[in-house]
Design an enzyme around this catalytic site. Structure first.
Site, PDB file in Angstrom:
ATOM      1  N   GLU A 147       1.063  -1.019   0.001  1.00  0.00           N
ATOM      2  CA  GLU A 147       0.371   0.043  -0.406  1.00  0.00           C
ATOM      3  C   GLU A 147       0.752   1.083   0.008  1.00  0.00           C
ATOM      4  OE1 GLU A 147      -1.685  -0.001   4.018  1.00  0.00           O
ATOM      5  OE2 GLU A 147      -3.259   1.568   3.137  1.00  0.00           O
ATOM      6  N   LYS A 196      -9.431   2.547  -1.506  1.00  0.00           N
ATOM      7  CA  LYS A 196      -9.936   1.343  -0.700  1.00  0.00           C
ATOM      8  C   LYS A 196     -10.687   2.228   0.497  1.00  0.00           C
ATOM      9  CE  LYS A 196      -6.924   1.228   4.072  1.00  0.00           C
ATOM     10  NZ  LYS A 196      -5.715   2.326   4.919  1.00  0.00           N
ATOM     11  N   CYS A 207      -5.287  -2.915   3.472  1.00  0.00           N
ATOM     12  CA  CYS A 207      -4.535  -2.628   4.133  1.00  0.00           C
ATOM     13  C   CYS A 207      -5.683  -2.703   5.827  1.00  0.00           C
ATOM     14  CB  CYS A 207      -3.486  -0.920   4.832  1.00  0.00           C
ATOM     15  SG  CYS A 207      -2.648  -1.374   6.212  1.00  0.00           S
TER      16      CYS A 207
HETATM   17  N1  ING Z   1      -2.956   0.634   8.930  1.00  0.00           N
HETATM   18  C1  ING Z   1      -3.686   0.111   9.837  1.00  0.00           C
HETATM   19  C2  ING Z   1      -4.285  -1.735   9.801  1.00  0.00           C
HETATM   20  O1  ING Z   1      -4.888  -1.372   9.689  1.00  0.00           O
HETATM   21  C3  ING Z   1      -4.615   0.245  11.864  1.00  0.00           C
HETATM   22  C4  ING Z   1      -4.276   1.184  10.783  1.00  0.00           C
HETATM   23  C5  ING Z   1      -3.874  -0.343  12.831  1.00  0.00           C
HETATM   24  C6  ING Z   1      -6.011  -0.251  11.943  1.00  0.00           C
HETATM   25  C7  ING Z   1      -3.876  -1.280  14.124  1.00  0.00           C
HETATM   26  C8  ING Z   1      -6.303  -0.954  13.224  1.00  0.00           C
HETATM   27  C9  ING Z   1      -5.553  -0.976  14.058  1.00  0.00           C
HETATM   28  O2  ING Z   1      -3.438  -2.292   9.718  1.00  0.00           O
HETATM   29  C10 ING Z   1      -3.798   1.262   7.774  1.00  0.00           C
HETATM   30  N2  ING Z   1      -2.991   1.691   6.743  1.00  0.00           N
HETATM   31  O3  ING Z   1      -4.987   1.224   7.301  1.00  0.00           O
END
Ligand code: ING
Length: 311
Positions: free
Chosen positions: A47, A123, A168
């Site tokens: 990503e 996304k 992601c």
């Molecule tokens: N990053 C993270 C993901 O879903 C996140 C955001 C991290 C959400 C940890 C919940 C817990 O992997 C992105 N860019 O979505």
């Protein structure tokens, strides 16, 4: 019967803020060639692969837009398209997209071995927060910088099978895999930038790698598909991102995994027909699913409503 597809997870280490597109593309070209040398036909990059994960910073105006691509390919990214076509290798690439009419998306494309862009996905699930929050050690402003994707998850016939894209945070939502699974998906390409520290609930930090595998392995098994999860990780501008890239089969088993937090290519030969072993048995959706039962709970008298649990 078997339908082997050699897939490479092309994991990236940190991209520093000052790194130019040309410098990043040089890194992608090295991994593309390495993957091709090792027989890969599809190379999955992360990503937002072309830049540092800029939603960690409070940005505006040109300082924000400098992280976006107006053209794909652009002069800087065309060498990647040209080399991939020369090598007869396709790829998945995530990047920040600025459309001609001014819309901003967290986008990923799928490029076939002949150089054609055969899929573009924006996304759907944007994590983080809408405005800067001073209490956080770093920001996660995807909800400020990107619009949610306007189209749902779609499967594309490519690479001899049925390929889908999620990005992601999408990988944490079972619906993302199921919408693709209902279309018969056989490979889901997922790039991610995942800070290990989750500011709203730091107790989850220790489980970052566990949750990463949990959601992708579940998505793979429950939808009888291969899942290729590829990180941009390592300590990037002072923030530690999860690496742990992995290629997971429709059984839910990890068949290949990165071992570093740097640029690293991991290759596996993925038999797409293995998906059919599961789609024709345990997960024969037409035979075993009961869609009419999945919405009835909301109309049942006396149904427990969200929030009743603690009454
Ligand atoms: N990053 C993270 C993901 O879903 C996140 C955001 C991290 C959400 C940890 C919940 C817990 O992997 C992105 N860019 O979505």
């Amino acid at each position: 019967m078997s339908r082997p597809l050699a897939i490479a997870a092309a994991q990236m280490g940190p991209v520093v803020r000052a790194e130019t597109r040309a410098q990043v593309v040089e890194r992608l070209l090295l991994m593309l060639r390495d993957a091709a040398d090792r027989g890969a036909e599809l190379v999955v990059f992360p990503e937002l692969a072309l830049t540092s994960f800029f939603p960690r910073w409070e940005l505006s105006g040109d300082a924000l837009l400098t992280f976006f691509e107006r053209d794909m390919p652009s002069a800087d990214t065309k060498p990647l398209f040209d080399e991939a076509k020369r090598l007869g290798v396709g790829f998945h690439l995530g990047y920040a997209e600025l459309t001609p009419d001014g819309h901003r998306y967290n986008t990923a494309i799928l490029v076939e071995r002949d150089g054609r862009v055969v899929a573009k996905y924006r996304k759907v699930h944007l994590p983080g927060h809408e405005e800067p929050e001073a209490w956080r050690p770093f920001q996660h402003l995807e909800r400020k910088y990107f619009e949610p994707g306007p189209e749902s998850f779609r499967v594309q016939r490519a690479f001899g099978g049925l390929v889908g894209i999620a990005i992601c945070n999408d990988r944490r939502w079972p619906e993302a895999y199921r919408v693709l699974g209902l279309q018969g998906v056989e490979v889901v390409c997922i790039g991610y930038n995942t800070p290990i520290h989750y500011a709203p609930d730091p107790g989850q930090d220790r489980l970052a790698a566990f949750h990463n595998n949990l959601v992708m392995a579940a998505g793979a098994y429950q939808n009888a598909t291969w899942v290729v999860g590829v990180a941009k990780g390592g300590v990037e501008e002072g923030v530690e991102g999860l690496s742990d890239s992995q290629i997971i089969g429709p059984s839910g088993e990890v068949v290949a995994r990165s071992a570093t937090t740097s640029d690293e290519v991991v290759v596996a030969v993925c038999d797409l027909d293995l998906c059919l072993d599961y789609k024709r048995t345990v997960f024969d959706f037409d035979r075993y699913r009961r869609p009419e039962m999945y919405t009835r709970i909301t109309s049942q008298r006396g149904a427990v409503a969200p929030g009743d649990a603690d009454r």
